[in-house]
Write a protein that holds these residues in place. Structure first.
Motif, mmCIF file in Angstrom:
data_model
loop_
_atom_site.group_PDB
_atom_site.id
_atom_site.type_symbol
_atom_site.label_atom_id
_atom_site.label_comp_id
_atom_site.label_asym_id
_atom_site.label_seq_id
_atom_site.Cartn_x
_atom_site.Cartn_y
_atom_site.Cartn_z
ATOM 1 N N VAL A 111 0.910 -1.350 0.080
ATOM 2 C CA VAL A 111 -0.041 0.097 0.061
ATOM 3 C C VAL A 111 0.869 1.278 -0.099
ATOM 4 N N PRO A 112 0.733 2.292 -1.051
ATOM 5 C CA PRO A 112 1.584 3.308 -0.895
ATOM 6 C C PRO A 112 1.176 4.277 0.472
ATOM 7 N N GLU A 113 2.251 4.934 0.830
ATOM 8 C CA GLU A 113 2.098 5.611 2.178
ATOM 9 C C GLU A 113 0.920 6.711 2.010
ATOM 10 N N MET A 114 -0.037 6.761 2.884
ATOM 11 C CA MET A 114 -0.849 7.870 3.255
ATOM 12 C C MET A 114 -0.977 8.149 4.604
ATOM 13 N N PRO A 115 -1.388 9.386 4.789
ATOM 14 C CA PRO A 115 -1.542 9.831 6.316
ATOM 15 C C PRO A 115 -2.751 8.951 6.853
ATOM 16 N N ALA A 116 -2.875 8.765 8.299
ATOM 17 C CA ALA A 116 -3.991 7.886 8.939
ATOM 18 C C ALA A 116 -5.257 8.905 8.571
ATOM 19 N N VAL A 117 -6.392 8.120 8.674
ATOM 20 C CA VAL A 117 -7.498 8.529 8.465
ATOM 21 C C VAL A 117 -7.934 9.628 9.530
ATOM 22 N N ASP A 118 -8.439 10.972 9.283
ATOM 23 C CA ASP A 118 -8.683 11.796 10.342
ATOM 24 C C ASP A 118 -10.100 12.290 10.069
ATOM 25 N N ARG A 119 -11.028 12.116 10.751
ATOM 26 C CA ARG A 119 -12.734 12.307 10.310
ATOM 27 C C ARG A 119 -12.723 13.603 10.835
ATOM 28 N N SER A 120 -12.029 14.226 11.544
ATOM 29 C CA SER A 120 -11.932 15.579 12.040
ATOM 30 C C SER A 120 -11.696 16.548 10.828
ATOM 31 N N ALA A 121 -10.938 16.210 9.787
ATOM 32 C CA ALA A 121 -10.458 16.866 8.631
ATOM 33 C C ALA A 121 -11.624 16.903 7.696
ATOM 34 N N TYR A 122 -12.813 16.219 7.811
ATOM 35 C CA TYR A 122 -13.944 16.377 6.709
ATOM 36 C C TYR A 122 -14.549 17.635 6.817
ATOM 37 N N GLU A 123 -15.214 18.302 5.640
ATOM 38 C CA GLU A 123 -15.805 19.133 5.760
ATOM 39 C C GLU A 123 -17.398 18.864 5.304
ATOM 40 N N CYS A 124 -18.270 19.607 6.247
ATOM 41 C CA CYS A 124 -19.723 19.497 5.852
ATOM 42 C C CYS A 124 -19.970 20.821 4.884
ATOM 43 N N VAL A 125 -20.427 20.467 3.620
ATOM 44 C CA VAL A 125 -20.953 21.553 2.783
ATOM 45 C C VAL A 125 -22.278 21.935 2.840
ATOM 46 N N GLN A 126 -22.484 22.979 3.313
ATOM 47 C CA GLN A 126 -23.973 23.479 3.541
ATOM 48 C C GLN A 126 -24.243 24.759 2.897
ATOM 49 N N ASP A 127 -23.495 25.407 2.232
ATOM 50 C CA ASP A 127 -23.939 26.423 1.444
ATOM 51 C C ASP A 127 -23.161 26.369 -0.145
ATOM 52 N N ARG A 128 -23.713 27.196 -0.967
ATOM 53 C CA ARG A 128 -23.516 27.264 -2.307
ATOM 54 C C ARG A 128 -21.954 27.568 -2.659
ATOM 55 N N ALA A 129 -21.571 28.427 -1.976
ATOM 56 C CA ALA A 129 -20.174 28.916 -2.061
ATOM 57 C C ALA A 129 -19.188 27.997 -1.784
ATOM 58 N N ALA A 130 -19.574 26.858 -0.667
ATOM 59 C CA ALA A 130 -18.515 25.803 -0.243
ATOM 60 C C ALA A 130 -18.633 24.623 -1.472
ATOM 61 N N LEU A 131 -19.806 24.570 -2.075
ATOM 62 C CA LEU A 131 -20.078 23.801 -2.950
ATOM 63 C C LEU A 131 -19.302 23.721 -4.193
ATOM 64 N N ASP A 132 -19.423 25.152 -4.504
ATOM 65 C CA ASP A 132 -18.624 25.478 -5.942
ATOM 66 C C ASP A 132 -17.173 25.209 -5.657
#
Length: 951
Positions: A327-348
């Protein structure tokens, strides 16, 4: 890989007390007593080793007592009143034992007001009713009431006493109690139980209780007999304490209909990540177990995976992983890094990010599992490790966990607006969309008018690389969670962790957005990581050809077929169900008349007793349980010998199965929105590459029987249309002639001869109805690596004569024998077979020392290249079909079904001739240019108002 689910239910409460009394007091680094915890952990570990040395489970759960009180205390307040309280130093260990179970990533089930035995009983009965085998890991005599042999439609239930290393089946129960499992409760009611304070009848011990039940048949009859007994202490006690015995019968009766807090499917053993187990062992100072985990000792080779897997080298030359890449080297999964997209600007912003990345993982969250009816709740995207987002579209309220219509909905983009914004990126040729079983997402989004292309699928890539490897514990399934644990060493959040289980479960649209984001975005993140690892392996390990030329082009084709569905005539199905019910009733009456008594026809035990003891038919053989075999081969032999009852039982079984599986089930499967049935095809369901069909399964309808034809008659075309069926003729025999290079067979196919007649002439020197039928059996049987005993059974001859037939066949067609020998030699050397298009099927047990395992792998290995090539060819035909029809001006023709070697279409009646020409050409040339066959592929085409009429 096991064909049948096998559930193990561990009586965890018994383990706890055994562990406590077996070990001296121990404490962990914080001073907490952990002696029982350590003992419990080692016992669970040993159970894994023992199971892996025998037959491992596919599903496993530990069942515990929640508290000391149950509904039985409401019936009888003195129930278990004699039991002393748990030892003081054991009490703080109970929660740690639950932690230990979960550290192994096993389900730990307990419910207030119920005893572990009741939960075990309910799960065991439900699993057995679903056709699963069940093993209860316990020696508790109360649980022996559950032991059963099973029948054609239900699984068996046995027990495993790990103290004695003994299996407990019906003979062991009968040896202990003198009666079968169904009467164990009656014996227990008479003798009582001091430990549980069940009164029974004072002075009646096990021997007397058994004798009474044996003589009178059940508890009520035994108690009713008391007034007529000679004067004795026993008579007095039976009369005086009858009420105690009847109360005791209630107390010892297991509750078999409890609400199941966790679904059976959630007990599936998908592998154990080492991190939680290592953390638990380290926290409590179990250093010797931690070293064992690090060393990978005692690891299983079956799907339990309760220990780290050791490399499996059977049948694999050189590198035991078959040159699989790291498996190629990758950082550990960090769920705190995920973004919740709630407006059009973030979606764009995320859309621009996806366009720049060129590769994006896409996953949908929905309100259900049926892609044709589920509501789209949200979409997740990932462009790199920990670079992921979740776009909620239909969450119901801010806090989650409720559906109050007046509650404030969370901030989210309007679904139509979001999909319109995403549309161009999802359809852009410059961005590859990765999915895990992306066919589901294609169908969900298509219902909202959104196209997704081009695509990659990590599940299909995994299958192209590792099909069959799971047989030895190093391949496993191809689900995302399994692949994540196996390749990334990461356990994703489970759906039940987010939404709960049982009555407390909530829809995904009611999950709080922070938790929904962690779960959904992680799915996209993990899918992106898996693609990063798996896709390069295709080129290195030789999987690119079959993935790119066969499997990947098929995904959108199959998705569209699922969306089309097929119309079924509800009224005709209902009539068939009624006709079947009437015929089943008539058969039951005739069978009971033949038997001279009424009995449960679906019970192999009762049927065997009728056939071989009461009616005296010859050929009865008992298994280890002491029960006569009444499987299909036994009944067919009896029917061949003139036993009409056997013929009728076979008819009864077939009609009962067809009624429940098809005529009843298909009515329930009609989509209320479309009025059609939409089956779901799996591209990874069969090891050789064949498609499999579920919900409903349309691939097992009998082909050459009148009843099968009647069921197919219920599959109809819309008014003005017809159904067209195009079927490859004897494709596997044609491929065998090519792959084994058999000149006489190739010549026969080129000349359009009857291949079975040609074989009959070669084998027997003459062709008549009998020799042709035998030749047909031989042609197919030998390609499946059949043994002399297997062929003897099919031809109705002695094994020596069957061996002569095999020898003669090989003498007439030496290429077949050479093909079999060379195929087996190659598989034993490389560990896998290969189709003409490069599809690998792994056989990790091909060199097993276990004869049954080895011979089973050998038989499968002989046929896999032929059956797999056949599957590849029809897949190539399917992928080319619609573009070719479109080019011919026939784009309105719909491809609806794929059933083994057959394709079913719906089209206007006036287009049948033109479409038939195109369909036949595409199917006949499907192997080219990748493979040039030395035999022609024959295609039979028919059409009619129904599927049945098209044949």
């Amino acid at each position: 890989m096991a064909d049948k689910n096998h559930l193990y239910l561990v009586d965890g409460s018994a383990y706890i007390f055994r562990a406590y009394h077996r070990l001296p007091p121990l404490t962990d680094p914080e001073g907490t007593p952990v002696g029982a915890v350590y003992g419990y952990t080692t016992m669970l570990w040993k159970l894994a080793d023992d199971l892996d040395a025998a037959e491992g489970p596919t599903h496993l759960a530990v069942i515990l007592d929640k508290s000391g009180r149950s509904f039985r205390n409401d019936i009888y307040p003195e129930y278990k009143a004699n039991r002393p309280p748990a030892p003081e130093d054991l009490v703080p260990q109970f929660p740690l034992i639950r932690d230990a179970t979960r550290a192994f990533s096993l389900e730990c089930i307990e419910e207030e007001g119920l005893e572990a035995d009741d939960l075990i009983a309910s799960y065991a009965r439900k699993a057995a009713a679903d056709g699963w085998d069940v093993t209860i890991v316990s020696s508790d005599k109360d649980l022996m009431q559950l032991v059963s042999e099973g029948d054609d439609s239900t699984g068996r239930i046995d027990m495993l006493d790990t103290m004695k290393n003994q299996r407990i089946s019906i003979p062991e129960v009968e040896e202990k109690f003198g009666v079968g499992p169904e009467l164990v409760g009656d014996v227990l009611a008479l003798m009582g139980d001091t430990a549980d304070n069940i009164p029974g009848i004072f002075g009646v011990g096990p021997k007397t209780a058994t004798k009474l039940i044996q003589e009178h048949g059940n508890l009520t009859a035994a108690l009713d007999s008391a007034p007529d007994m000679k004067k004795s202490k026993l008579k007095e006690r039976l009369l005086e304490h009858r009420a105690d015995a009847e109360l005791s019968r209630v107390l010892v009766t297991l509750k078999e209909d409890c609400d199941l807090p966790v679904a059976l499917e959630d007990f599936k053993l998908d592998g154990v990540p080492p991190e939680p187990l290592a953390a638990f062992l380290q926290k409590h100072g179990f250093t010797s177990l931690l070293r064992r985990l690090d060393a990978g000792s005692g690891s299983p080779e079956r799907p339990t995976n309760l220990n780290p897997a050791k490399p499996v080298t059977a049948g694999v030359a050189g590198d035991e992983h078959g040159n699989r890449q790291d498996v190629p080297e990758m950082p550990a999964v960090d769920r705190s890094a995920y973004e919740c997209v709630q407006d059009r600007a973030a979606l764009d912003r995320w859309i621009e990010k996806c366009l720049a990345a060129r590769i994006v993982a896409v996953d949908t969250e929905t309100s259900g599992l049926d892609a044709m009816q589920a509501e789209l709740v949200g979409i997740s995207l990932a462009t790199g490790p920990n670079e992921a987002c979740y776009i909620p579209l239909a969450h119901h309220n801010e806090g989650g966990g409720g559906s109050d219509m007046f509650a404030e909905k969370p901030k989210q983009i309007d679904r139509d607006e979001a999909l319109e914004a995403l549309r161009a990126m999802l359809a852009s040729d410059s961005v590859i969309k990765i999915g895990q079983n992306i066919k589901y997402d294609l169908n969900v989004l298509a219902r909202y008018g959104v196209e997704v292309t081009p695509i990659d699928d990590t599940m299909i890539i995994s299958f192209a690389l590792d099909a069959g490897r799971g047989e030895a514990g190093i391949g496993g399934g191809h689900g995302m969670d399994e692949l994540s644990v196996r390749h990334l060493g990461h356990t994703p959040l489970s759906f039940k962790e987010i939404c709960g289980t049982g009555k407390k479960a909530i829809p995904f649209g009611e999950v709080a957005l922070d938790r929904a984001t962690e779960y959904a975005a992680e799915d996209a993140d993990v899918t992106w990581r898996l693609h990063k690892h798996l896709k390069p392996r295709l080129a290195i390990e030789g999987g690119s050809k079959v993935y790119e030329r066969v499997d990947r082009p098929l995904i959108p084709v199959v998705a569209q077929m699922e969306r089309h569905g097929i119309k079924v005539d509800h009224a005709q199905l209902a009539k068939l169900s009624g006709d079947f019910a009437t015929e089943i009733g008539k058969l039951e009456t005739q069978i009971h008349q033949d038997a001279g008594e009424e009995f449960t026809i679906g019970s192999p035990k009762q049927l065997g007793t009728i056939l071989f003891e009461k009616l005296g038919h010859k050929g009865g053989r008992k298994g280890k349980s002491g029960q006569y075999s009444t499987d299909q081969s036994v009944l067919e032999k009896l029917a061949g010998d003139g036993a009409e009852i056997a013929t009728r039982v076979l008819e009864w079984r077939q009609l009962s199965k067809l009624k429940s599986t098809y005529t009843d089930a298909l009515q329930a499967a009609i989509n209320p929105e479309t009025g059609r049935v939409h089956t779901s095809y799996s591209l990874v369901g069969a090891q050789t590459g064949r498609l499999s069909s579920t919900d409903p399964n349309l691939q097992n309808i009998p082909i050459r029987t009148e009843i099968g034809r009647q069921i197919r008659e219920a599959f109809v075309a819309e008014p003005g249309n017809v159904l067209l069926a195009a079927d490859y003729s004897q494709i596997e025999l044609r491929l065998a002639a090519h792959m084994a290079d058999v000149p006489s067979l190739k010549e026969a196919f080129k000349e359009g001869e009857d291949i079975h007649a040609r074989t009959a002439k070669e084998m027997y020197g003459e062709v008549d109805r009998d020799t042709r039928a035998k030749a047909k059996t031989i042609n197919f049987a030998i390609l499946y690596g059949i043994s002399r005993w297997g062929l003897a059974g099919r031809l109705g001859v002695e094994p020596d004569e069957a061996q002569e037939v095999i020898d003669t066949y090989f003498a007439r067609f030496p290429g077949i024998q050479n093909y079999i020998s060379e195929t087996l030699m190659a598989v034993k050397e490389r560990g896998y077979s290969e189709t003409l298009f490069g599809r690998k099927t792994w056989f990790p047990r091909i060199n097993s020392k276990n004869q049954a395992e080895r011979q089973g792998s050998e038989r499968a290995a002989i046929n896999a290249p032929i059956q797999g090539t056949s599957a590849d060819i029809i897949k190539r035909a399917m992928a080319r079909m619609m573009p070719t029809l479109d080019d011919a001006g026939l784009g309105h023709v719909k491809m609806l079904l794929q059933v083994h070697d057959e394709l079913v279409f719906e089209l206007p009646e006036g287009d049948v001739e033109a479409a038939s020409t195109v369909i036949e050409k595409v199917m006949a040339e499907a192997a080219e240019p990748a493979v040039k066959l030395s035999v022609p592929l024959g295609i039979d085409i028919g059409s009619g108002n129904s599927w049945g009429a098209a044949h």
